[in-house]
Design an enzyme around this catalytic site. Structure first.
Site, short mmCIF file in Angstrom:
data_model
loop_
_atom_site.label_atom_id
_atom_site.label_comp_id
_atom_site.label_asym_id
_atom_site.label_seq_id
_atom_site.Cartn_x
_atom_site.Cartn_y
_atom_site.Cartn_z
N LYS A 42 0.79 -1.06 -0.12
CA LYS A 42 -0.01 0.17 -0.01
C LYS A 42 0.71 1.25 0.07
CE LYS A 42 -4.67 -0.25 2.09
NZ LYS A 42 -5.28 -0.29 3.35
N ARG A 92 -17.92 -4.40 4.65
CA ARG A 92 -19.04 -3.34 3.88
C ARG A 92 -19.65 -4.01 2.78
NH1 ARG A 92 -14.11 0.81 3.06
NH2 ARG A 92 -13.73 -1.05 2.31
N SER A 130 -11.91 4.89 3.54
CA SER A 130 -10.73 6.08 3.51
C SER A 130 -10.51 6.69 2.11
CB SER A 130 -9.44 5.40 3.96
OG SER A 130 -9.60 5.25 5.47
#
Length: 170
Positions: A42, A92, A130
């Site tokens: 990341k 989610r 985010s």
């Protein structure tokens, strides 16, 4: 016996979705360790120190929460070393579910004594991430939109970040 859980993420930045999972975790467990992990795959927008500051500011009123970090290690090993019998993961979407389902089985192979707990946020924050928050920053009126999705201390950091050159820390 003390029931300890770990909730880990990159928190880049911390959102109200993360905060919801943390609030749920504190109602379910005696201690919740909120841990910033480092994923070498990341690219982070905020430095490790900035993300820790976001967590410290937003979680100051949570007495049973401990903020920690781990690097270059499996989350399940971090959980065992901190005597946590549970790991909390937020779900989610179906994509989150599929990924977390696989990880749950791998983690159970590595540490059968650590149970993964899945939490699904309410509809009004189910799509919150985010990346989504960062994508809203910039256009005229962004402040009103973003302030709904992050804790106040994080919003203040985002306002400073938006006006600063992005190759420098805030």
């Amino acid at each position: 016996m003390k029931r300890t859980a770990v909730y880990a993420g990159s928190f880049d930045p911390l959102t109200n979705g993360h905060l919801w999972v943390i609030q749920q975790g504190t109602s379910m467990f005696d201690e919740l360790i909120v841990a910033i992990g480092t994923n070498p795959d990341k690219k982070y927008t905020f430095s490790h120190a900035e993300r820790l500051d976001m967590l410290r500011g937003a979680l100051a009123g949570f007495p049973r929460v401990r903020i920690d970090e781990f690097h270059n290690r499996f989350l399940v090993d971090f959980a065992k070393e901190n005597q946590a019998s549970f790991m909390i993961r937020g779900i989610r979407s179906t994509q989150d579910y599929e990924y977390e389902r696989v990880m749950r089985h791998i983690n159970a192979d590595m540490a059968p004594s650590v149970t993964t707990v899945f939490l699904m946020p309410p509809r009004d924050i189910a799509e919150l991430s985010s990346s989504m928050v960062k994508g809203l920053i910039g256009p005229e009126g962004w402040e009103e939109q973003v302030s709904r999705y992050v804790p106040e201390n994080v919003f203040n950091i985002l306002k400073k970040w938006q006006t600063a050159p992005h190759d420098e820390a805030v």
